[in-house]
Scaffold this active site. Structure first.
Site, PDB file in Angstrom:
ATOM      1  N   ARG A 159       0.870  -1.169   0.000  1.00  0.00           N
ATOM      2  CA  ARG A 159       0.000   0.000   0.000  1.00  0.00           C
ATOM      3  C   ARG A 159       0.911   1.224   0.000  1.00  0.00           C
ATOM      4  O   ARG A 159       2.030   1.181   0.507  1.00  0.00           O
ATOM      5  CB  ARG A 159      -0.897   0.012   1.236  1.00  0.00           C
ATOM      6  CG  ARG A 159      -1.829  -1.194   1.331  1.00  0.00           C
ATOM      7  CD  ARG A 159      -2.620  -1.181   2.632  1.00  0.00           C
ATOM      8  NE  ARG A 159      -3.552  -2.309   2.688  1.00  0.00           N
ATOM      9  CZ  ARG A 159      -3.267  -3.498   3.205  1.00  0.00           C
ATOM     10  NH1 ARG A 159      -2.052  -3.722   3.720  1.00  0.00           N
ATOM     11  NH2 ARG A 159      -4.160  -4.466   3.218  1.00  0.00           N
ATOM     12  N   LYS A 182      -2.273  -3.589   7.740  1.00  0.00           N
ATOM     13  CA  LYS A 182      -3.548  -3.309   8.407  1.00  0.00           C
ATOM     14  C   LYS A 182      -3.885  -4.406   9.398  1.00  0.00           C
ATOM     15  O   LYS A 182      -3.662  -5.582   9.134  1.00  0.00           O
ATOM     16  CB  LYS A 182      -4.671  -3.197   7.364  1.00  0.00           C
ATOM     17  CG  LYS A 182      -4.654  -1.892   6.583  1.00  0.00           C
ATOM     18  CD  LYS A 182      -5.874  -1.818   5.688  1.00  0.00           C
ATOM     19  CE  LYS A 182      -5.929  -0.484   4.957  1.00  0.00           C
ATOM     20  NZ  LYS A 182      -7.131  -0.386   4.105  1.00  0.00           N
ATOM     21  N   HIS A 250      -2.231   3.319  -5.897  1.00  0.00           N
ATOM     22  CA  HIS A 250      -2.898   2.085  -5.470  1.00  0.00           C
ATOM     23  C   HIS A 250      -3.184   1.162  -6.650  1.00  0.00           C
ATOM     24  O   HIS A 250      -3.257  -0.062  -6.477  1.00  0.00           O
ATOM     25  CB  HIS A 250      -4.192   2.405  -4.725  1.00  0.00           C
ATOM     26  CG  HIS A 250      -4.697   1.262  -3.900  1.00  0.00           C
ATOM     27  ND1 HIS A 250      -4.023   0.792  -2.791  1.00  0.00           N
ATOM     28  CD2 HIS A 250      -5.792   0.476  -4.032  1.00  0.00           C
ATOM     29  CE1 HIS A 250      -4.685  -0.230  -2.279  1.00  0.00           C
ATOM     30  NE2 HIS A 250      -5.760  -0.444  -3.008  1.00  0.00           N
ATOM     31  N   ARG A 253      -0.523  -1.408  -6.974  1.00  0.00           N
ATOM     32  CA  ARG A 253      -0.658  -2.531  -6.029  1.00  0.00           C
ATOM     33  C   ARG A 253      -1.615  -3.575  -6.609  1.00  0.00           C
ATOM     34  O   ARG A 253      -1.346  -4.781  -6.564  1.00  0.00           O
ATOM     35  CB  ARG A 253      -1.164  -2.020  -4.679  1.00  0.00           C
ATOM     36  CG  ARG A 253      -1.642  -3.107  -3.705  1.00  0.00           C
ATOM     37  CD  ARG A 253      -2.009  -2.466  -2.364  1.00  0.00           C
ATOM     38  NE  ARG A 253      -2.926  -3.288  -1.586  1.00  0.00           N
ATOM     39  CZ  ARG A 253      -2.557  -4.281  -0.777  1.00  0.00           C
ATOM     40  NH1 ARG A 253      -1.277  -4.597  -0.657  1.00  0.00           N
ATOM     41  NH2 ARG A 253      -3.457  -4.959  -0.088  1.00  0.00           N
ATOM     42  N   HIS A 276      -3.673 -10.013   2.749  1.00  0.00           N
ATOM     43  CA  HIS A 276      -5.103 -10.260   2.951  1.00  0.00           C
ATOM     44  C   HIS A 276      -5.358 -11.458   3.856  1.00  0.00           C
ATOM     45  O   HIS A 276      -6.475 -11.710   4.241  1.00  0.00           O
ATOM     46  CB  HIS A 276      -5.804 -10.479   1.601  1.00  0.00           C
ATOM     47  CG  HIS A 276      -5.919  -9.228   0.798  1.00  0.00           C
ATOM     48  ND1 HIS A 276      -6.266  -9.225  -0.525  1.00  0.00           N
ATOM     49  CD2 HIS A 276      -5.725  -7.933   1.135  1.00  0.00           C
ATOM     50  CE1 HIS A 276      -6.291  -7.977  -0.970  1.00  0.00           C
ATOM     51  NE2 HIS A 276      -5.964  -7.182   0.020  1.00  0.00           N
ATOM     52  N   TYR A 285       7.844 -18.774  10.749  1.00  0.00           N
ATOM     53  CA  TYR A 285       7.759 -18.936   9.304  1.00  0.00           C
ATOM     54  C   TYR A 285       8.966 -19.747   8.863  1.00  0.00           C
ATOM     55  O   TYR A 285      10.076 -19.263   8.835  1.00  0.00           O
ATOM     56  CB  TYR A 285       7.762 -17.544   8.643  1.00  0.00           C
ATOM     57  CG  TYR A 285       7.001 -17.481   7.355  1.00  0.00           C
ATOM     58  CD1 TYR A 285       7.658 -17.483   6.144  1.00  0.00           C
ATOM     59  CD2 TYR A 285       5.612 -17.416   7.357  1.00  0.00           C
ATOM     60  CE1 TYR A 285       6.964 -17.413   4.952  1.00  0.00           C
ATOM     61  CE2 TYR A 285       4.910 -17.345   6.172  1.00  0.00           C
ATOM     62  CZ  TYR A 285       5.589 -17.344   4.970  1.00  0.00           C
ATOM     63  OH  TYR A 285       4.885 -17.277   3.792  1.00  0.00           O
TER      64      TYR A 285
END
Length: 305
Positions: A159, A182, A250, A253, A276, A285
């Site tokens: 973003r 986010k 944007h 992206r 997302h 990880y």
């Protein structure tokens, strides 16, 4: 269709909106049209002249049927929401003028607005943008900043707010960048050589000294670069080269995701790269997971030079 007393109430309501609520002429006209559609539907629904009693006794089934009819007639979600707001406003006016008590309509929630994804750019438009973005800035370091930032967004799917928060600390890992996006969601994105090389070149001629934790992308006065400033550069670019009107920071992206998908990347990996879906912390990880993500990304990404 309407009892004369109803039309008188509508006229008073319009005057109330203009004189007391200070609504614009455009809004009042739109609200009046929405109320008119509602009352026409009420007339059709009841097969009778619409009276104040019909308005007072309108039940939830009638109101939901009206909303459903608008939906079937391909009204946008915004138009349906505005229509409901207009009718609620009229009912509130009737409450205020003691025409009725609390009504069931106030319990009906507006439909959620559909969040439209920005349109992606063609790969040709992206190539033109990346090739010519340096022409805007007037100062060499600003020109290089613009290119480095645009390539960063397109090559990582960040973003604009995330890209403008990149610091020198983010550059220390040679393989990937760790982003907290986010909702405090963490994601890991592989570095492409072209991105790191451009950022390094930019930092070498940046006239301001930065601490390790300071954002690297700066405005002409040395302060942190703002999204609006960068988007103004993109406006100049798209106007001069006749690029699509929806070209914004944007949109790169979104193009990042679309082009990866077109080049064979799987949806799961793209979701992870976009942030997302929640990822585990970096410690959890596994090396295998990181290697797989890097492999998928670098093999599918359109610009790998």
């Amino acid at each position: 269709m309407l009892d004369t007393s109803i039309q008188e109430l509508i006229n008073k309501w319009q005057q109330y909106l203009i004189l007391q609520k200070n609504y614009s002429h455009h809004t009042v006209v739109s609200y009046n049209n929405d109320l008119k559609h509602f009352l026409e539907f009420m007339h059709y629904y009841n097969s009778d002249l619409v009276t104040i009693n019909h308005i007072k006794t309108a039940d939830i089934r009638l109101i939901r049927s009206w909303l459903a009819k608008r939906n079937c007639n391909n009204f946008t979600t915004s138009s349906i929401s505005r229509g409901l707001s207009a009718v609620k406003n009229f009912y509130k006016f009737l409450e205020k003028t003691t025409q009725l008590n609390s009504h069931i309509i106030f319990s009906i929630k507006s439909p959620k607005k559909t969040k439209l994804l920005p349109k992606s750019l063609s790969e040709d438009d992206v190539v033109i943008s990346l090739k010519h973005i340096e022409e805007y800035g007037n100062v060499k370091w600003v020109e290089l900043r613009n290119k480095a930032l645009l390539v960063l967004i397109y090559a990582t799917g960040l973003r604009i707010s995330e890209a403008l928060s990149i610091t020198k600390l983010h550059l220390q890992n040679l393989e990937f960048i760790r982003i907290i996006g986010k909702g405090s969601k963490e994601r890991i994105i592989p570095w492409l050589p072209i991105v790191k090389n451009l950022i390094t070149q930019y930092l070498e001629i940046l006239p301001y000294k930065l601490g390790e934790n300071e954002p690297i992308f700066r405005g002409k006065q040395g302060k942190k670069l703002q999204p609006t400033v960068f988007n103004r550069e993109l406006i100049k670019l798209k106007r001069f080269y006749g690029l699509p009107e929806h070209l914004t920071a944007h949109s790169f992206r979104h193009s990042f995701a679309s082009h990866l998908l077109e080049h064979g990347a799987d949806l799961r990996s793209i979701q992870e790269l976009l942030g997302h879906k929640s990822l585990s912390t970096t410690q959890n990880y596994t090396k295998t997971s990181i290697k797989h993500l890097v492999s998928v990304y670098t093999s599918a990404y359109p610009i790998k030079k």
